[in-house]
Design a protein around this motif. Structure first.
Motif, mmCIF file in Angstrom:
data_model
loop_
_atom_site.group_PDB
_atom_site.id
_atom_site.type_symbol
_atom_site.label_atom_id
_atom_site.label_comp_id
_atom_site.label_asym_id
_atom_site.label_seq_id
_atom_site.Cartn_x
_atom_site.Cartn_y
_atom_site.Cartn_z
ATOM 1 N N GLY A 166 -22.183 34.108 34.006
ATOM 2 C CA GLY A 166 -22.042 32.844 33.299
ATOM 3 C C GLY A 166 -20.628 32.298 33.446
ATOM 4 N N ILE A 167 -19.750 33.120 34.025
ATOM 5 C CA ILE A 167 -18.360 32.736 34.250
ATOM 6 C C ILE A 167 -18.102 32.529 35.739
ATOM 7 C CG2 ILE A 167 -15.951 33.468 33.980
ATOM 8 C CD1 ILE A 167 -16.928 35.332 31.763
ATOM 9 N N GLN A 168 -18.741 33.383 36.539
ATOM 10 C CA GLN A 168 -18.453 33.379 37.970
ATOM 11 C C GLN A 168 -19.726 33.654 38.761
ATOM 12 O OE1 GLN A 168 -15.892 36.636 39.639
ATOM 13 N NE2 GLN A 168 -14.512 34.916 40.011
ATOM 14 N N GLY A 169 -20.043 32.742 39.673
ATOM 15 C CA GLY A 169 -21.238 32.912 40.497
ATOM 16 C C GLY A 169 -21.079 34.036 41.504
ATOM 17 N N ILE A 170 -22.202 34.684 41.823
ATOM 18 C CA ILE A 170 -22.212 35.791 42.780
ATOM 19 C C ILE A 170 -23.209 35.481 43.891
ATOM 20 C CG2 ILE A 170 -22.655 38.283 43.067
ATOM 21 C CD1 ILE A 170 -20.240 37.726 41.328
ATOM 22 N N LEU A 171 -22.914 35.924 45.083
ATOM 23 C CA LEU A 171 -23.770 35.729 46.250
ATOM 24 C C LEU A 171 -25.235 36.063 45.955
ATOM 25 C CD1 LEU A 171 -23.689 35.199 49.411
ATOM 26 C CD2 LEU A 171 -23.503 37.693 49.642
ATOM 27 N N PHE A 172 -26.128 35.136 46.307
ATOM 28 C CA PHE A 172 -27.581 35.281 46.173
ATOM 29 C C PHE A 172 -28.064 35.388 44.729
ATOM 30 C CE2 PHE A 172 -27.203 36.877 50.661
ATOM 31 C CZ PHE A 172 -27.851 35.794 51.242
ATOM 32 N N ASN A 173 -27.240 34.966 43.785
ATOM 33 C CA ASN A 173 -27.639 34.884 42.374
ATOM 34 C C ASN A 173 -27.526 33.446 41.884
ATOM 35 O OD1 ASN A 173 -27.974 37.726 40.784
ATOM 36 N ND2 ASN A 173 -26.651 37.954 42.567
ATOM 37 N N ASP A 174 -27.737 32.497 42.790
ATOM 38 C CA ASP A 174 -27.460 31.085 42.518
ATOM 39 C C ASP A 174 -28.150 30.568 41.254
ATOM 40 O OD1 ASP A 174 -26.506 30.586 45.596
ATOM 41 O OD2 ASP A 174 -28.387 31.719 45.511
ATOM 42 N N VAL A 175 -29.460 30.768 41.156
ATOM 43 C CA VAL A 175 -30.240 30.207 40.045
ATOM 44 C C VAL A 175 -29.977 30.977 38.753
ATOM 45 C CG1 VAL A 175 -32.564 29.663 39.213
ATOM 46 C CG2 VAL A 175 -31.993 29.329 41.626
ATOM 47 N N TYR A 176 -29.907 32.304 38.855
ATOM 48 C CA TYR A 176 -29.612 33.113 37.662
ATOM 49 C C TYR A 176 -28.240 32.735 37.099
ATOM 50 C CZ TYR A 176 -28.762 37.126 34.640
ATOM 51 O OH TYR A 176 -28.473 37.921 33.555
ATOM 52 N N ALA A 177 -27.239 32.607 37.978
ATOM 53 C CA ALA A 177 -25.898 32.216 37.532
ATOM 54 C C ALA A 177 -25.938 30.833 36.895
ATOM 55 C CB ALA A 177 -24.909 32.237 38.704
ATOM 56 N N ALA A 178 -26.717 29.916 37.484
ATOM 57 C CA ALA A 178 -26.832 28.564 36.921
ATOM 58 C C ALA A 178 -27.370 28.617 35.498
ATOM 59 C CB ALA A 178 -27.742 27.702 37.799
ATOM 60 N N SER A 179 -28.352 29.476 35.259
ATOM 61 C CA SER A 179 -28.933 29.578 33.910
ATOM 62 C C SER A 179 -27.916 30.116 32.914
ATOM 63 C CB SER A 179 -30.185 30.464 33.925
ATOM 64 O OG SER A 179 -29.871 31.833 34.115
ATOM 65 N N LYS A 180 -27.083 31.065 33.352
ATOM 66 C CA LYS A 180 -26.077 31.638 32.458
ATOM 67 C C LYS A 180 -24.878 30.698 32.275
ATOM 68 C CE LYS A 180 -28.192 35.444 31.411
ATOM 69 N NZ LYS A 180 -28.654 35.690 30.020
ATOM 70 N N PHE A 181 -24.535 29.933 33.303
ATOM 71 C CA PHE A 181 -23.513 28.905 33.136
ATOM 72 C C PHE A 181 -23.968 27.898 32.083
ATOM 73 C CE2 PHE A 181 -21.136 30.462 36.612
ATOM 74 C CZ PHE A 181 -19.986 29.708 36.794
ATOM 75 N N ALA A 182 -25.247 27.538 32.118
ATOM 76 C CA ALA A 182 -25.791 26.602 31.131
ATOM 77 C C ALA A 182 -25.674 27.171 29.720
ATOM 78 C CB ALA A 182 -27.252 26.290 31.456
ATOM 79 N N MET A 281 -12.479 41.023 38.425
ATOM 80 C CA MET A 281 -13.221 40.054 39.240
ATOM 81 C C MET A 281 -13.239 38.683 38.563
ATOM 82 S SD MET A 281 -14.461 41.928 41.805
ATOM 83 C CE MET A 281 -15.187 43.494 42.257
ATOM 84 N N THR A 282 -13.562 38.661 37.263
ATOM 85 C CA THR A 282 -13.666 37.383 36.563
ATOM 86 C C THR A 282 -12.292 36.790 36.276
ATOM 87 O OG1 THR A 282 -13.856 38.593 34.472
ATOM 88 C CG2 THR A 282 -15.899 37.877 35.503
ATOM 89 N N THR A 283 -11.267 37.655 36.187
ATOM 90 C CA THR A 283 -9.904 37.171 35.938
ATOM 91 C C THR A 283 -9.406 36.297 37.085
ATOM 92 O OG1 THR A 283 -9.430 39.154 34.639
ATOM 93 C CG2 THR A 283 -7.543 37.888 35.403
ATOM 94 N N LEU A 284 -9.915 36.538 38.287
ATOM 95 C CA LEU A 284 -9.513 35.746 39.454
ATOM 96 C C LEU A 284 -9.768 34.260 39.227
ATOM 97 C CD1 LEU A 284 -10.990 37.962 42.331
ATOM 98 C CD2 LEU A 284 -8.569 37.681 41.754
ATOM 99 N N LYS A 285 -10.848 33.969 38.525
ATOM 100 C CA LYS A 285 -11.199 32.564 38.301
ATOM 101 C C LYS A 285 -10.158 31.867 37.435
ATOM 102 C CE LYS A 285 -15.090 29.609 37.242
ATOM 103 N NZ LYS A 285 -16.547 29.552 37.097
ATOM 104 N N TYR A 286 -9.654 32.583 36.437
ATOM 105 C CA TYR A 286 -8.660 31.988 35.542
ATOM 106 C C TYR A 286 -7.286 31.938 36.192
ATOM 107 C CZ TYR A 286 -12.304 32.643 32.050
ATOM 108 O OH TYR A 286 -13.489 32.596 31.366
ATOM 109 N N ALA A 287 -7.079 32.747 37.231
ATOM 110 C CA ALA A 287 -5.777 32.792 37.904
ATOM 111 C C ALA A 287 -5.551 31.579 38.801
ATOM 112 C CB ALA A 287 -5.661 34.074 38.721
ATOM 113 N N ASP A 288 -6.648 30.921 39.202
ATOM 114 C CA ASP A 288 -6.520 29.785 40.120
ATOM 115 C C ASP A 288 -7.391 28.622 39.645
ATOM 116 O OD1 ASP A 288 -6.206 28.048 42.221
ATOM 117 O OD2 ASP A 288 -7.528 29.160 43.581
ATOM 118 N N PRO A 289 -6.780 27.609 39.021
ATOM 119 C CA PRO A 289 -7.544 26.467 38.521
ATOM 120 C C PRO A 289 -8.336 25.737 39.606
ATOM 121 C CG PRO A 289 -5.304 26.434 37.653
ATOM 122 C CD PRO A 289 -5.349 27.483 38.713
#
Length: 334
Positions: A166-182, A281-289
């Motif tokens: 829900g924070i960071q998308g992963i390869l081949f989890n496109d739709v599942y990640a979209a649901s958790k981002f929502a 892994m998820t910290t990388l997202k916050y390290a680079d806007p």
């Protein structure tokens, strides 16, 4: 005053203490309890030594209730009741909530969900809609029914089992990640309103968790018809993603019981990632806007430095195995 002649309006002291304890017990409604995190949490709360909870463990299909019944043991029918609830059916939710005394739900745990992996060319729109309907709209339906009561009482705790995806998308989890981002965006917005009504809202964000849920997702991925994908994409999914799937879970995976422990913590934060091994892994997202850093690193890990990535997972797996072994011997290692 002797117990036999106590004249307080509420009755004898023992009776009043018993009634106070009963009133203090919090009603907990948990969805998706046929296996995994839902089952582990329901049993954990039902077996609470202080008997703080009355658990209503729900599932879509009651034919799958046996593992929960066995795990609950003598708590079944006392501090734990099993009920039918389908998060994709508004009437099912209403019927379940109406069956609870005074419709009082002090803690709601939205755990029911479904996964979907693979190239989007090989997934139907109907499959994608089902994932969104369960993972996102399932939560929305629950809250439409339960939130007004909590707001009226100005009391309640809403716990949502989200995901690091829900924070960071992963390869081949496109739709599942979209649901958790929502789910994450919905809850981040709702949390502001919840404060006004003195409600707690917690997003629990596990990384890999070794459960029946994940096994089924993996098995479905193994059986997927890849004929609609180009050869390179099909090869990528089969020989890179699926090949590493089990290794990632064996190295980084938590048990459902580990996640259940986190939910019982006092004053949990709005967001809580349960797996410290996955946090970098998820910290990388916050390290680079700009968002380039995590995508670039994941790309290089998967396609350019796959041998180093695999060796790192094996090293982590070894460290965790040694740690568990020493813990079992009663000599925790540093």
């Amino acid at each position: 005053i002797p117990h036999s002649v106590a004249k307080e309006p509420g009755g004898c002291c023992k009776c009043r203490n018993s009634e106070l304890k009963r009133m203090a017990r919090r009603n907990v409604l948990i969805t998706g309890c046929s296996s995994g995190i839902g089952l582990a949490l329901a049993v954990k709360m039902a077996k609470d030594e202080q008997k703080r909870f009355k658990v209503y463990a729900t599932m879509r299909n009651l034919a799958k209730k046996q593992p929960l019944e066995e795990a609950a043991g003598h708590r079944l029918g006392k501090t734990l009741e099993i009920k039918q609830l389908d998060v994709c059916d508004e009437q099912s939710i209403k019927t379940c909530v109406n069956s609870i005394p005074d419709r009082r739900i002090d803690v709601l745990v939205s755990n029911a969900g479904m996964g979907l992996i693979g190239p989007i060319e090989c997934q139907t729109i109907e499959e994608m809609k089902t994932v969104m309907d369960t993972n996102f709209f399932g939560l929305v339906r629950l809250l439409k029914e339960i939130l007004p009561d909590m707001k009226r009482r100005k009391s309640g705790h809403i716990v949502i089992i989200s995901s690091v995806m829900g924070i960071q998308g992963i390869l081949f989890n496109d739709v599942y990640a979209a649901s958790k981002f929502a789910v994450e965006g919905f809850c981040e917005s709702l949390a502001i309103q919840a404060l006004k009504f003195k409600l707690q809202l917690s997003l629990i964000e596990p990384g890999p968790v070794v459960t029946e849920f994940e096994r089924k997702v993996f098995e479905d991925g193994m059986k997927m018809d890849l004929s609609a994908a180009d050869e390179e994409t099909a090869e990528m999914f089969t020989n890179i993603y699926l090949k590493n799937y089990k290794q990632i879970f064996q190295s980084l995976g938590q048990s459902a019981e580990d996640v259940a422990e986190i939910i019982l913590a006092e004053n949990p934060p709005f967001r809580h990632q349960t797996n410290t091994l996955y946090t970098p892994m998820t910290t990388l997202k916050y390290a680079d806007p700009n968002g380039d850093l995590p995508i670039d690193i994941f790309y290089k890990m998967v396609f350019q430095h796959d041998k180093i990535f695999s060796a790192s997972l094996n090293f982590i797996k070894l460290l965790r195995w040694r740690s568990r072994k020493s813990f079992d011997l009663g000599k925790p290692s540093q």
